[in-house]
Design a protein around this motif. Structure first.
Motif, mmCIF file in Angstrom:
data_model
loop_
_atom_site.group_PDB
_atom_site.id
_atom_site.type_symbol
_atom_site.label_atom_id
_atom_site.label_comp_id
_atom_site.label_asym_id
_atom_site.label_seq_id
_atom_site.Cartn_x
_atom_site.Cartn_y
_atom_site.Cartn_z
ATOM 1 N N GLU A 70 -20.827 5.144 -35.666
ATOM 2 C CA GLU A 70 -19.961 5.191 -36.846
ATOM 3 C C GLU A 70 -18.969 4.028 -36.870
ATOM 4 O O GLU A 70 -18.596 3.551 -37.940
ATOM 5 C CB GLU A 70 -19.201 6.521 -36.840
ATOM 6 N N ALA A 71 -18.522 3.604 -35.695
ATOM 7 C CA ALA A 71 -17.507 2.554 -35.641
ATOM 8 C C ALA A 71 -17.529 1.875 -34.286
ATOM 9 O O ALA A 71 -18.090 2.394 -33.320
ATOM 10 C CB ALA A 71 -16.125 3.155 -35.901
ATOM 11 N N PHE A 72 -16.901 0.716 -34.250
ATOM 12 C CA PHE A 72 -16.725 -0.030 -33.010
ATOM 13 C C PHE A 72 -15.232 -0.137 -32.746
ATOM 14 O O PHE A 72 -14.458 -0.460 -33.640
ATOM 15 C CB PHE A 72 -17.340 -1.428 -33.141
ATOM 16 N N SER A 73 -14.838 0.181 -31.531
ATOM 17 C CA SER A 73 -13.441 0.057 -31.126
ATOM 18 C C SER A 73 -13.353 -1.034 -30.076
ATOM 19 O O SER A 73 -14.085 -1.004 -29.087
ATOM 20 C CB SER A 73 -12.932 1.383 -30.553
ATOM 21 N N LYS A 74 -12.467 -1.984 -30.286
ATOM 22 C CA LYS A 74 -12.356 -3.061 -29.308
ATOM 23 C C LYS A 74 -11.654 -2.625 -28.039
ATOM 24 O O LYS A 74 -11.520 -3.381 -27.092
ATOM 25 C CB LYS A 74 -11.658 -4.274 -29.917
ATOM 26 N N GLY A 75 -11.238 -1.380 -27.994
ATOM 27 C CA GLY A 75 -10.586 -0.857 -26.804
ATOM 28 C C GLY A 75 -9.117 -1.220 -26.772
ATOM 29 O O GLY A 75 -8.537 -1.605 -27.777
#
Length: 133
Positions: free
Chosen positions: A101-106
């Motif tokens: 659903e999404a990408f999180s760069k952390g």
């Protein structure tokens, strides 16, 4: 979880958890709670905050994700989310119908107004979701 999870300790709290046993031996657990991100906490979304299975039990992770989704739907949730590290394949999520659903760069939750000690990976992650409707 504290003894067997690859990169996390047990979560602070949860709504419910499901265990998986084989011949009376607990081989895995999945823990679900409110979304950690307040922006995703719409009261209809449940987040899997931990999933931990002993090595050597094929399909156990998929079985646990399937079980938590069935329970969440029965309780009235409409969506289940979870996160994986970028280097993890997500094959168990795919097997039970989750989609990226999404990408999180952390990053760290720590900030100048509330200093925290990071005890978990702060590397990039994928958010997966499954609609329960």
């Amino acid at each position: 979880v504290n003894a067997h999870h690859r990169h996390h300790k047990q979560p602070q709290g949860h709504k419910f958890s499901v265990g998986l046993k084989i011949n009376e031996r607990l081989i895995g657990v999945i823990i679900a709670g409110r979304p950690v991100s307040r922006h995703l906490d719409d009261k209809l979304t449940l987040e899997v905050t931990r999933c931990c299975v002993l090595d050597g039990f094929k399909n156990a992770v998929s079985k646990l994700y399937s079980s938590v989704c069935k329970a969440a739907k029965a309780i009235g949730y409409r969506k289940v989310i979870t996160y994986t590290l970028v280097e993890e394949t997500g094959s168990s999520m795919k097997a039970v119908g989750f989609e990226k659903e999404a990408f999180s760069k952390g990053g760290s939750w720590s900030c100048s107004s509330r200093i925290r000690k990071d005890r978990h990976p702060i590397t990039p992650k994928y958010r997966w979701s499954k609609s329960l409707s």
